[in-house]
Design a protein around this motif. Sequence first.
Motif, PDB file in Angstrom:
ATOM      1  N   ALA A  58     -41.630 -17.815  15.297  1.00  0.00           N
ATOM      2  CA  ALA A  58     -42.425 -17.161  14.253  1.00  0.00           C
ATOM      3  C   ALA A  58     -43.353 -18.147  13.566  1.00  0.00           C
ATOM      4  O   ALA A  58     -44.558 -17.895  13.402  1.00  0.00           O
ATOM      5  CB  ALA A  58     -41.501 -16.492  13.233  1.00  0.00           C
ATOM      6  N   ARG A 102     -46.633 -17.321  11.405  1.00  0.00           N
ATOM      7  CA  ARG A 102     -46.027 -16.340  10.504  1.00  0.00           C
ATOM      8  C   ARG A 102     -44.958 -16.993   9.637  1.00  0.00           C
ATOM      9  O   ARG A 102     -44.373 -18.014  10.002  1.00  0.00           O
ATOM     10  CB  ARG A 102     -45.399 -15.201  11.316  1.00  0.00           C
ATOM     11  N   SER A 136     -46.137 -19.400  15.562  1.00  0.00           N
ATOM     12  CA  SER A 136     -47.136 -18.346  15.760  1.00  0.00           C
ATOM     13  C   SER A 136     -47.932 -18.056  14.495  1.00  0.00           C
ATOM     14  O   SER A 136     -48.728 -17.120  14.459  1.00  0.00           O
ATOM     15  CB  SER A 136     -46.452 -17.061  16.248  1.00  0.00           C
ATOM     16  N   THR A 142     -40.211  -7.597  15.366  1.00  0.00           N
ATOM     17  CA  THR A 142     -41.134  -6.791  14.570  1.00  0.00           C
ATOM     18  C   THR A 142     -41.869  -7.702  13.596  1.00  0.00           C
ATOM     19  O   THR A 142     -41.249  -8.497  12.888  1.00  0.00           O
ATOM     20  CB  THR A 142     -40.398  -5.693  13.789  1.00  0.00           C
ATOM     21  N   ILE A 143     -43.169  -7.588  13.587  1.00  0.00           N
ATOM     22  CA  ILE A 143     -44.011  -8.390  12.691  1.00  0.00           C
ATOM     23  C   ILE A 143     -44.464  -7.507  11.532  1.00  0.00           C
ATOM     24  O   ILE A 143     -44.909  -6.379  11.738  1.00  0.00           O
ATOM     25  CB  ILE A 143     -45.219  -8.948  13.450  1.00  0.00           C
ATOM     26  N   PHE A 144     -44.340  -8.019  10.319  1.00  0.00           N
ATOM     27  CA  PHE A 144     -44.688  -7.266   9.130  1.00  0.00           C
ATOM     28  C   PHE A 144     -45.838  -7.947   8.379  1.00  0.00           C
ATOM     29  O   PHE A 144     -45.945  -9.178   8.400  1.00  0.00           O
ATOM     30  CB  PHE A 144     -43.483  -7.167   8.185  1.00  0.00           C
ATOM     31  N   PRO A 145     -46.650  -7.165   7.699  1.00  0.00           N
ATOM     32  CA  PRO A 145     -47.619  -7.793   6.800  1.00  0.00           C
ATOM     33  C   PRO A 145     -46.888  -8.453   5.646  1.00  0.00           C
ATOM     34  O   PRO A 145     -45.789  -8.027   5.264  1.00  0.00           O
ATOM     35  CB  PRO A 145     -48.469  -6.607   6.321  1.00  0.00           C
ATOM     36  N   LEU A 146     -47.464  -9.493   5.114  1.00  0.00           N
ATOM     37  CA  LEU A 146     -46.844 -10.184   3.994  1.00  0.00           C
ATOM     38  C   LEU A 146     -46.651  -9.197   2.841  1.00  0.00           C
ATOM     39  O   LEU A 146     -47.601  -8.527   2.440  1.00  0.00           O
ATOM     40  CB  LEU A 146     -47.731 -11.345   3.556  1.00  0.00           C
ATOM     41  N   THR A 161     -50.665 -14.293   6.622  1.00  0.00           N
ATOM     42  CA  THR A 161     -50.748 -12.860   6.329  1.00  0.00           C
ATOM     43  C   THR A 161     -49.586 -12.061   6.901  1.00  0.00           C
ATOM     44  O   THR A 161     -49.458 -10.882   6.604  1.00  0.00           O
ATOM     45  CB  THR A 161     -52.049 -12.269   6.889  1.00  0.00           C
ATOM     46  N   GLU A 162     -48.731 -12.712   7.723  1.00  0.00           N
ATOM     47  CA  GLU A 162     -47.663 -11.982   8.396  1.00  0.00           C
ATOM     48  C   GLU A 162     -46.309 -12.651   8.188  1.00  0.00           C
ATOM     49  O   GLU A 162     -46.218 -13.856   7.949  1.00  0.00           O
ATOM     50  CB  GLU A 162     -47.961 -11.872   9.891  1.00  0.00           C
ATOM     51  N   MET A 163     -45.272 -11.837   8.332  1.00  0.00           N
ATOM     52  CA  MET A 163     -43.898 -12.287   8.118  1.00  0.00           C
ATOM     53  C   MET A 163     -43.016 -11.700   9.212  1.00  0.00           C
ATOM     54  O   MET A 163     -43.270 -10.604   9.712  1.00  0.00           O
ATOM     55  CB  MET A 163     -43.418 -11.817   6.742  1.00  0.00           C
ATOM     56  N   GLU A 164     -41.982 -12.447   9.550  1.00  0.00           N
ATOM     57  CA  GLU A 164     -41.017 -11.962  10.530  1.00  0.00           C
ATOM     58  C   GLU A 164     -39.608 -12.253  10.020  1.00  0.00           C
ATOM     59  O   GLU A 164     -39.353 -13.329   9.471  1.00  0.00           O
ATOM     60  CB  GLU A 164     -41.257 -12.643  11.873  1.00  0.00           C
TER      61      GLU A 164
END
Length: 273
Positions: free
Chosen positions: A238, A243, A241, A2-6, A190-193
Amino acid sequence: MTIFPLPDVDFDLSQHRILVTNDDGYSADGIEILERIARRLSDDVWVVAPEYEQSGTGHSLTLTQPLRFRQIDERRFAVRGTPTDSVLLGVNRIIPDKRPTLVLSGVNRGANMGEDVTYSGTVAAAMEGTLLGIPSIALSQSVYPGATEMDWQGTEDAMERVIRWLASVGWAPEILMNVNFPDARRGAVTEMEITVQGQRDPADIQFDERVDTRGETYYWIGYRRSREHLIDGTDIKAVRSGRVAVTPLHLDLTHEAARQRLTRAAEEAAGGV
C-alpha cells in the motif's frame, strides 16, 4: 484489496487529553509535526518523549539504571530512556490529575511495516499506551530511497483526517493502530488502504562492515530497500503504491490454528485423553 479515498470526518476530539511521544527524540521534526496536528484536535496536549533517538529499541524498559526526565516547557518533557519508559512516566508520573485518553506516537522518520513493528520504538510506545488501557496510534512516514531530507507535506495534510476518522470508528482495547504514510508531496496523498502486516525479504537486511582507528571491526545494521515480492493487501504494498496503510495490530500474539493443532497432537500423544 479495497482502496478507499482518504476519509474526511469532522469528529470532535476537543475533550481528549493527548499524549504525544516518539522514538526519534523530543526535538525531531516528526514529533513537531505530530504535536502541531494534535493541537488542532485538542487544547490538552502533552509531549513526553525520549531525550535522544531510540530507534530500534522495540518494547524495551529501562530496568538497570534510574530514569530521569527534564521539563522543556509547561507541557513538554524529555526522558532519558526508551519510548516505553516515556509513556509509562508520562501516564503515571509526569501528567497530573487525569490520564491521557489518546496516545499518538511519531511521526517516525521511516516506515514501520512488516517485521519492523517488532523492532520499532514508535510502535512500542503505542503498544505501551494500549497496555495501559489508552487508545493508541503509531504514525510513520516512508523515506524515498536515496533521500537526504524528509518532505513531510503529504503526511501532514493527511494525518489529521486519518486520526479523526480512526477516533470516530474506535477499536477494541487490545488493539493498537499502526499507520504508515507514503513519501509524497502536498496534495498527493489521497487514498487509504486497510492492510495486514507484510513481510520483508530477509535479503533486505545488510551489514556494513568497517574498521575503527584501533583496527577493530564494527558493523552498521541496515536495510537494503527492495521493491520485490510486493503482496496486495499488505502495508508494504500500500505505501509503495502511494497510499496510507492502516494496520490494526493485536497484543495477543497467540496463533490460534497452531495452538489447536498442538492441542490435538498432545491429546493423541496422551492416548486420546
